[in-house]
Write a protein that holds these residues in place. Structure first.
Motif, PDB file in Angstrom:
ATOM      1  N   ALA A 266       1.523  -1.689  -0.395  1.00  9.79           N
ATOM      2  CA  ALA A 266       0.034  -0.124  -0.636  1.00  9.79           C
ATOM      3  C   ALA A 266       1.145   1.243  -0.114  1.00  9.79           C
ATOM      4  CB  ALA A 266      -0.780  -0.168   1.819  1.00  9.79           C
ATOM      5  N   LEU A 267       2.136   0.916   0.615  1.00 13.32           N
ATOM      6  CA  LEU A 267       2.953   1.987   0.840  1.00 13.32           C
ATOM      7  C   LEU A 267       3.654   2.735  -0.779  1.00 13.32           C
ATOM      8  CD1 LEU A 267       4.294   2.147   4.602  1.00 13.32           C
ATOM      9  CD2 LEU A 267       2.419   4.552   3.994  1.00 13.32           C
ATOM     10  N   MET A 268       4.074   1.510  -0.710  1.00 13.98           N
ATOM     11  CA  MET A 268       4.839   1.713  -2.288  1.00 13.98           C
ATOM     12  C   MET A 268       3.678   2.015  -3.671  1.00 13.98           C
ATOM     13  SD  MET A 268       6.991  -1.822  -2.042  1.00 13.98           S
ATOM     14  CE  MET A 268       7.357  -1.654  -3.565  1.00 13.98           C
ATOM     15  N   SER A 269       2.565   1.811  -3.813  1.00 14.62           N
ATOM     16  CA  SER A 269       1.851   2.173  -4.146  1.00 14.62           C
ATOM     17  C   SER A 269       1.344   3.260  -4.134  1.00 14.62           C
ATOM     18  CB  SER A 269       0.363   2.013  -3.855  1.00 14.62           C
ATOM     19  OG  SER A 269       0.481   0.582  -4.427  1.00 14.62           O
ATOM     20  N   LEU A 270       1.153   4.203  -2.800  1.00 14.59           N
ATOM     21  CA  LEU A 270       0.579   5.615  -2.575  1.00 14.59           C
ATOM     22  C   LEU A 270       2.322   6.312  -3.329  1.00 14.59           C
ATOM     23  CD1 LEU A 270      -0.916   5.786   1.092  1.00 14.59           C
ATOM     24  CD2 LEU A 270      -1.468   6.152  -1.083  1.00 14.59           C
ATOM     25  N   SER A 271       3.378   5.708  -3.135  1.00  4.95           N
ATOM     26  CA  SER A 271       4.865   6.310  -3.390  1.00  4.95           C
ATOM     27  C   SER A 271       4.412   6.458  -4.986  1.00  4.95           C
ATOM     28  CB  SER A 271       5.886   6.001  -3.071  1.00  4.95           C
ATOM     29  OG  SER A 271       5.876   4.718  -4.105  1.00  4.95           O
ATOM     30  N   ALA A 272       4.101   6.125  -5.734  1.00  6.49           N
ATOM     31  CA  ALA A 272       3.906   5.975  -6.907  1.00  6.49           C
ATOM     32  C   ALA A 272       2.795   6.831  -7.454  1.00  6.49           C
ATOM     33  CB  ALA A 272       3.735   4.625  -7.728  1.00  6.49           C
ATOM     34  N   ILE A 273       2.372   7.308  -6.311  1.00 10.09           N
ATOM     35  CA  ILE A 273       1.412   8.525  -6.694  1.00 10.09           C
ATOM     36  C   ILE A 273       1.398   9.769  -7.232  1.00 10.09           C
ATOM     37  CG2 ILE A 273      -1.349   9.103  -6.282  1.00 10.09           C
ATOM     38  CD1 ILE A 273      -2.087   6.373  -5.399  1.00 10.09           C
ATOM     39  N   LEU A 274       1.782   9.502  -5.402  1.00  9.05           N
ATOM     40  CA  LEU A 274       2.841  10.713  -4.642  1.00  9.05           C
ATOM     41  C   LEU A 274       3.764  11.235  -6.293  1.00  9.05           C
ATOM     42  CD1 LEU A 274       3.409  12.996  -2.915  1.00  9.05           C
ATOM     43  CD2 LEU A 274       4.397  11.723  -1.721  1.00  9.05           C
ATOM     44  N   GLY A 275       3.930  10.639  -6.358  1.00  9.95           N
ATOM     45  CA  GLY A 275       5.677  11.085  -7.721  1.00  9.95           C
ATOM     46  C   GLY A 275       4.664  11.861  -8.856  1.00  9.95           C
ATOM     47  N   ALA A 276       4.251  10.742  -9.196  1.00  6.93           N
ATOM     48  CA  ALA A 276       3.065  11.454 -10.349  1.00  6.93           C
ATOM     49  C   ALA A 276       2.799  12.650 -10.107  1.00  6.93           C
ATOM     50  CB  ALA A 276       2.255  10.848 -11.030  1.00  6.93           C
ATOM     51  N   LEU A 277       2.017  13.284  -9.534  1.00  5.98           N
ATOM     52  CA  LEU A 277       1.966  14.281  -8.886  1.00  5.98           C
ATOM     53  C   LEU A 277       2.721  15.227  -8.628  1.00  5.98           C
ATOM     54  CD1 LEU A 277      -0.706  13.164  -5.936  1.00  5.98           C
ATOM     55  CD2 LEU A 277      -1.527  14.343  -8.124  1.00  5.98           C
ATOM     56  N   VAL A 278       3.409  15.517  -8.143  1.00  4.02           N
ATOM     57  CA  VAL A 278       5.105  16.046  -8.189  1.00  4.02           C
ATOM     58  C   VAL A 278       4.922  16.414  -9.215  1.00  4.02           C
ATOM     59  CG1 VAL A 278       7.314  16.798  -7.187  1.00  4.02           C
ATOM     60  CG2 VAL A 278       5.672  15.255  -5.507  1.00  4.02           C
ATOM     61  N   MET A 279       5.788  15.333  -9.781  1.00  2.19           N
ATOM     62  CA  MET A 279       5.768  15.705 -11.748  1.00  2.19           C
ATOM     63  C   MET A 279       4.826  16.075 -12.378  1.00  2.19           C
ATOM     64  SD  MET A 279       8.449  15.682 -13.449  1.00  2.19           S
ATOM     65  CE  MET A 279       9.358  14.312 -12.029  1.00  2.19           C
ATOM     66  N   THR A 280       3.491  15.928 -12.308  1.00  2.00           N
ATOM     67  CA  THR A 280       2.408  16.971 -13.029  1.00  2.00           C
ATOM     68  C   THR A 280       2.655  18.361 -12.181  1.00  2.00           C
ATOM     69  OG1 THR A 280       1.286  14.736 -12.862  1.00  2.00           O
ATOM     70  CG2 THR A 280       0.296  16.975 -14.228  1.00  2.00           C
ATOM     71  N   PHE A 281       2.360  19.013 -11.336  1.00  2.00           N
ATOM     72  CA  PHE A 281       2.813  20.249 -10.979  1.00  2.00           C
ATOM     73  C   PHE A 281       3.954  20.676 -10.956  1.00  2.00           C
ATOM     74  CE2 PHE A 281      -0.389  18.802  -7.104  1.00  2.00           C
ATOM     75  CZ  PHE A 281      -1.358  19.275  -7.403  1.00  2.00           C
ATOM     76  N   LEU A 282       5.109  20.010 -10.884  1.00  2.00           N
ATOM     77  CA  LEU A 282       6.502  20.254 -11.279  1.00  2.00           C
ATOM     78  C   LEU A 282       6.206  21.515 -13.198  1.00  2.00           C
ATOM     79  CD1 LEU A 282       8.875  21.526 -10.927  1.00  2.00           C
ATOM     80  CD2 LEU A 282       9.757  18.654 -11.292  1.00  2.00           C
ATOM     81  N   LEU A 283       5.722  20.028 -14.251  1.00  2.00           N
ATOM     82  CA  LEU A 283       5.226  20.298 -15.773  1.00  2.00           C
ATOM     83  C   LEU A 283       4.319  21.886 -15.306  1.00  2.00           C
ATOM     84  CD1 LEU A 283       4.695  17.106 -16.779  1.00  2.00           C
ATOM     85  CD2 LEU A 283       6.716  18.505 -17.691  1.00  2.00           C
ATOM     86  N   LEU A 284       3.195  21.473 -14.834  1.00  3.40           N
ATOM     87  CA  LEU A 284       2.195  23.161 -15.092  1.00  3.40           C
ATOM     88  C   LEU A 284       2.876  24.391 -14.276  1.00  3.40           C
ATOM     89  CD1 LEU A 284      -0.757  23.936 -15.643  1.00  3.40           C
ATOM     90  CD2 LEU A 284      -1.547  23.183 -12.346  1.00  3.40           C
ATOM     91  N   SER A 285       3.447  24.029 -13.009  1.00  5.41           N
ATOM     92  CA  SER A 285       4.376  25.537 -12.581  1.00  5.41           C
ATOM     93  C   SER A 285       5.382  26.052 -13.982  1.00  5.41           C
ATOM     94  CB  SER A 285       5.480  24.820 -11.599  1.00  5.41           C
ATOM     95  OG  SER A 285       5.868  25.894 -11.360  1.00  5.41           O
ATOM     96  N   PHE A 286       6.033  24.958 -14.544  1.00  2.17           N
ATOM     97  CA  PHE A 286       6.629  25.342 -15.405  1.00  2.17           C
ATOM     98  C   PHE A 286       5.869  25.747 -16.501  1.00  2.17           C
ATOM     99  CE2 PHE A 286      10.577  22.689 -14.196  1.00  2.17           C
ATOM    100  CZ  PHE A 286      11.838  23.605 -14.267  1.00  2.17           C
ATOM    101  N   ALA A 287       5.176  25.319 -17.397  1.00  4.44           N
ATOM    102  CA  ALA A 287       4.472  25.900 -18.196  1.00  4.44           C
ATOM    103  C   ALA A 287       3.768  27.364 -17.985  1.00  4.44           C
ATOM    104  CB  ALA A 287       3.294  25.065 -18.627  1.00  4.44           C
TER     105      ALA A 287
END
Length: 335
Positions: free
Chosen positions: A121-142
């Motif tokens: 469960a924690l490993m799966s949540l870490s994957a979700i968190l990683g995707a969210l961080v990357m998406t917010f980073l891209l949106l911030s750049f944009a």
């Protein structure tokens, strides 16, 4: 005929064609689902599904896998269509912009620093968190850097390369068998999916249904910032809601099946080329088409080799790369 009546008639005809497309896609998914439950080293056709042998092969092994394939395919395709509208970039998709690789890095680091002892469960949540961080980073750049579509695409590709490098270094310096097995799985595959992952499927479904229902919002966003503001859309709020939904879907998909490329890029474009342009119908269409296409790819991954299974990421890349090159070559928006 007055202009208003002509417009209404054209709109009704378009809606009928869109609904016809969705009906055909639904039929295709049903056929692909039946074929997926039947295919394997031992072929079990629908007439045999109530037999003793089908209880294990069909209902305990193939059914949860087929459901996971459908939800991951639908999630990636819908996320791709939403990202293309959100970033105003026809080439945006979770894999190309590094979102899926961000989820993969988080998952690899969780295994590395947790010494393979972290619960699933924690490993799966870490994957979700990683995707969210990357998406917010891209949106911030944009938004903050005012990057053009082409530059944003290059930033996403660069971030994806950095994430791939981090995963490669982690495996190179690690002696953990769990991490090496995880890297093989990160190529994309559903071999380990069974009913124990049903909680991940339940996490995907409500977010997927919510995102499919946001066609009206994405239609307004595609008009541009000024027009969307004039029509009363809160762009700031909706951008972050959509980013959360996209990151959640991509992260959960990576947690289920690893990194699977090209589904989020190719499916929306194929549907647009077929005439499905209204986001209210495009998003459900992407869900259906993504589910069906990934089901077919999963069957090919299972039956191509005897007594072995191809990573599904290899299958989708092999089929999707030529289509991607063709889309890139004919795109007039990237300069």
């Amino acid at each position: 005929m007055p202009t208003s009546q002509t417009f209404t008639s054209l709109q009704q005809n378009q809606h009928r064609r869109d609904k016809c497309h969705l009906s055909l896609l639904t039929l295709g998914v049903v056929v692909a689902f039946i074929f997926s439950l039947s295919a394997g080293d031992v072929w079990i056709w629908p007439t045999q599904w109530l037999s003793e042998s089908a209880r294990l092969f069909v209902w305990q092994l193939r059914l949860p896998r087929a459901l996971a394939v459908m939800l991951v395919g639908a999630s990636l395709a819908v996320a791709g269509a939403a990202m293309q509208a959100l970033f105003e970039n026809p080439l945006a998709e979770p894999g190309l912009l590094g979102v899926a690789n961000g989820a993969g890095v988080a998952l690899v680091l969780a295994v590395l620093f947790g010494n393979g002892l972290l619960p699933v469960a924690l490993m799966s949540l870490s994957a979700i968190l990683g995707a969210l961080v990357m998406t917010f980073l891209l949106l911030s750049f944009a938004r903050r850097r005012r990057l053009s579509n082409a530059r944003l695409l290059l930033v996403g590709v660069a971030l994806g390369i950095v994430c791939s490098a981090i995963m490669t270094w982690a495996v190179y310096f690690s002696s953990s068998l769990d991490l090496r097995q995880l890297m093989y799985w990160m190529m994309g595959g559903f071999g380990g999916v069974d009913w124990r992952q049903k909680w991940l499927l339940l996490l995907v479904l409500p977010v997927l249904l919510w995102l499919c229902a946001q066609g009206k919002v994405l239609n307004l966003m595609t008009l541009g910032e000024v027009q969307a503001h004039q029509l009363g859309l809160s762009l700031y709020l909706w951008r972050y809601l959509l980013v959360l939904a996209i990151g959640w879907l991509v992260g959960t998909s990576v947690a289920l099946a690893g990194v699977i490329g090209f589904v989020g890029l190719v499916i929306p474009h194929m549907l647009r080329l077929s005439g499905l342009t209204n986001q209210r119908f495009l998003l459900p269409g992407c869900a259906l088409a993504g589910a069906g296409v990934l089901l077919i790819a999963d069957v090919l991954a299972r039956i191509t080799l005897l007594a072995a299974e191809l990573p599904i990421g290899v299958v989708t890349a092999t089929l999707g790369a030529p289509l991607f090159i063709w889309l890139l070559a004919r795109s007039k928006s990237v300069r």
